[in-house]
Design a protein around this motif. Structure first.
Motif, PDB file in Angstrom:
ATOM      1  N   TYR A 120      30.827  85.903  50.504  1.00  0.00           N
ATOM      2  CA  TYR A 120      32.265  86.032  50.732  1.00  0.00           C
ATOM      3  C   TYR A 120      32.694  85.306  52.011  1.00  0.00           C
ATOM      4  CZ  TYR A 120      36.833  88.215  51.408  1.00  0.00           C
ATOM      5  OH  TYR A 120      38.170  88.433  51.587  1.00  0.00           O
ATOM      6  N   LEU A 121      31.867  85.379  53.047  1.00  0.00           N
ATOM      7  CA  LEU A 121      32.213  84.722  54.304  1.00  0.00           C
ATOM      8  C   LEU A 121      32.170  83.197  54.180  1.00  0.00           C
ATOM      9  CD1 LEU A 121      30.291  86.973  56.855  1.00  0.00           C
ATOM     10  CD2 LEU A 121      32.751  86.893  56.464  1.00  0.00           C
TER      11      LEU A 121
ATOM     12  N   THR B 162      34.047  90.587  44.636  1.00  0.00           N
ATOM     13  CA  THR B 162      34.688  91.115  45.834  1.00  0.00           C
ATOM     14  C   THR B 162      36.155  91.415  45.540  1.00  0.00           C
ATOM     15  OG1 THR B 162      35.177  88.873  46.602  1.00  0.00           O
ATOM     16  CG2 THR B 162      33.142  89.890  47.382  1.00  0.00           C
TER      17      THR B 162
ATOM     18  N   THR C  27      35.893  94.279  50.753  1.00  0.00           N
ATOM     19  CA  THR C  27      35.547  93.855  52.106  1.00  0.00           C
ATOM     20  C   THR C  27      36.458  94.445  53.172  1.00  0.00           C
ATOM     21  OG1 THR C  27      36.878  91.853  51.799  1.00  0.00           O
ATOM     22  CG2 THR C  27      34.530  91.710  51.283  1.00  0.00           C
TER      23      THR C  27
ATOM     24  N   VAL D 247      39.484  93.497  54.014  1.00  0.00           N
ATOM     25  CA  VAL D 247      40.385  92.550  54.673  1.00  0.00           C
ATOM     26  C   VAL D 247      41.814  92.669  54.151  1.00  0.00           C
ATOM     27  CG1 VAL D 247      38.526  90.930  55.153  1.00  0.00           C
ATOM     28  CG2 VAL D 247      39.779  90.743  53.010  1.00  0.00           C
ATOM     29  N   GLU D 248      41.967  93.265  52.964  1.00  0.00           N
ATOM     30  CA  GLU D 248      43.309  93.438  52.425  1.00  0.00           C
ATOM     31  C   GLU D 248      43.997  94.623  53.105  1.00  0.00           C
ATOM     32  OE1 GLU D 248      43.106  93.884  48.231  1.00  0.00           O
ATOM     33  OE2 GLU D 248      41.937  92.052  47.917  1.00  0.00           O
ATOM     34  N   GLU D 249      45.273  94.473  53.355  1.00  0.00           N
ATOM     35  CA  GLU D 249      46.029  95.525  54.033  1.00  0.00           C
ATOM     36  C   GLU D 249      46.131  96.763  53.148  1.00  0.00           C
ATOM     37  OE1 GLU D 249      50.357  96.137  56.251  1.00  0.00           O
ATOM     38  OE2 GLU D 249      49.832  94.223  55.272  1.00  0.00           O
TER      39      GLU D 249
ATOM     40  N   ALA E 115      37.126  99.304  53.240  1.00  0.00           N
ATOM     41  CA  ALA E 115      35.883  98.696  52.777  1.00  0.00           C
ATOM     42  C   ALA E 115      35.046  99.731  52.027  1.00  0.00           C
ATOM     43  CB  ALA E 115      35.095  98.130  53.964  1.00  0.00           C
TER      44      ALA E 115
END
Length: 300
Positions: free
Chosen positions: A45-46, A114, A145, A147-149, A153
């Motif tokens: 993913y990174l 993901t 992950t 990262v979504e608001e 995780a």
């Protein structure tokens, strides 16, 4: 595998032509995943392209009855647009052949994705992996992950169930399955170190942790566990708490093995080696200090 959302691909069922002599595949009711597989997913993913909202890949592991153990994973090239999804099946099969040569016991058990969005494209990819894992059902491990608001995780696992009288590949329901993290004893210290670094206020500083600090953490952890065991035993002896036979047997086996090691003088010999190394280190340091003082005294 370019497939559009309006595709009428048939959802294959392996039970349509079954062999009575073969046992019926069990539906997974429990899924365990190893840290190596999770780290591989996060690394994929990174390293994704900026245009990719999610990444997918293949899960490898073993099956034991109705339990699936995910041991490793590898990335699979794919692309998604508003009109179609494409998966590089040749790349997937080539990677699996290479992996199978190294770990012949591990087979394809499903795929990972993901994010938290399970859409029509997810159903199409699930249909592809169901054919790869037939006659066993394919599992989906969804890694959020964080990262979504508004999304935390976490890891979720699913299996698919067809919908409709004439099921299509894009028509299925994802049924949640319990998932647990499993790690070996040798991996625990590394996971504890990563967790401690993530929780630290200076986790962004690229400084390695000293061996003495790691040893101190391990000793404090062991001391805390011993205090818990001692408190439990004292509560059982005083009658405040009813003893558990399973815990008693486990403590007896564990402490018995430790006592045998003490009787064999294994601890004493290790302690003597440690004291000898400490003595030699102090001796070398003292000699270096004496040499430095003599050099300063004889300097003009």
């Amino acid at each position: 595998m370019p497939v559009g959302p309006s595709s009428s691909a048939i959802h294959f069922h392996s039970s349509a032509v079954s062999d009575p002599s073969q046992p019926t595949p069990r539906t997974p009711t429990s899924i365990t995943i190893h840290p190596v597989a999770l780290f591989s997913i996060l690394d994929h993913y990174l390293r994704r392209n900026e245009s990719q909202d999610r990444v997918i890949g293949t899960l490898l592991g073993i099956r034991n009855g109705n339990e699936v153990e995910v041991r490793s994973s590898f990335a699979v090239l794919h692309s998604e647009t508003s009109e179609q999804v494409a998966v590089d099946m040749e790349y997937h099969r080539t990677m699996y052949e290479l992996h199978h040569k190294i770990n012949p016991k591990e087979v394809i058990v499903g795929w990972y994705s993901t994010g938290s969005d399970l859409n029509t494209y997810s159903a199409l990819i699930q249909n592809f992996y169901s054919q790869e894992t037939a006659p066993h059902p394919a599992i989906l491990v969804s890694v959020n992950t964080g990262v979504e608001e508004g999304q935390e995780a976490g890891v979720s696992a699913f299996i698919s169930s067809p919908v409709g009288v004439y099921p299509k590949a894009e028509n299925c329901v994802f049924v949640p399955v319990p998932v647990d993290l499993r790690f070996h004893d040798a991996e625990k210290s590394g996971l504890d170190l990563l967790a401690g670094t993530a929780a630290s206020s200076t986790s962004t500083t690229p400084q390695p942790v000293a061996d003495v600090e790691i040893l101190e953490r391990s000793l404090l952890s062991v001391s805390s566990m011993l205090d818990r065991v001692l408190s439990y035993v004292q509560s059982v002896l005083s009658g405040e708490k009813e003893g558990d036979k399973a815990i008693g047997r486990y403590l007896m086996d564990t402490l018995g093995a430790a006592t045998e090691d003490l009787e064999k003088s294994g601890f004493n010999s290790s302690l003597q080696d440690t004291l000898m190394i400490s003595y030699l280190a102090n001796l070398v340091r003292s000699q270096a200090e004496v040499s430095a003082r003599l050099a300063l005294a004889t300097a003009p």
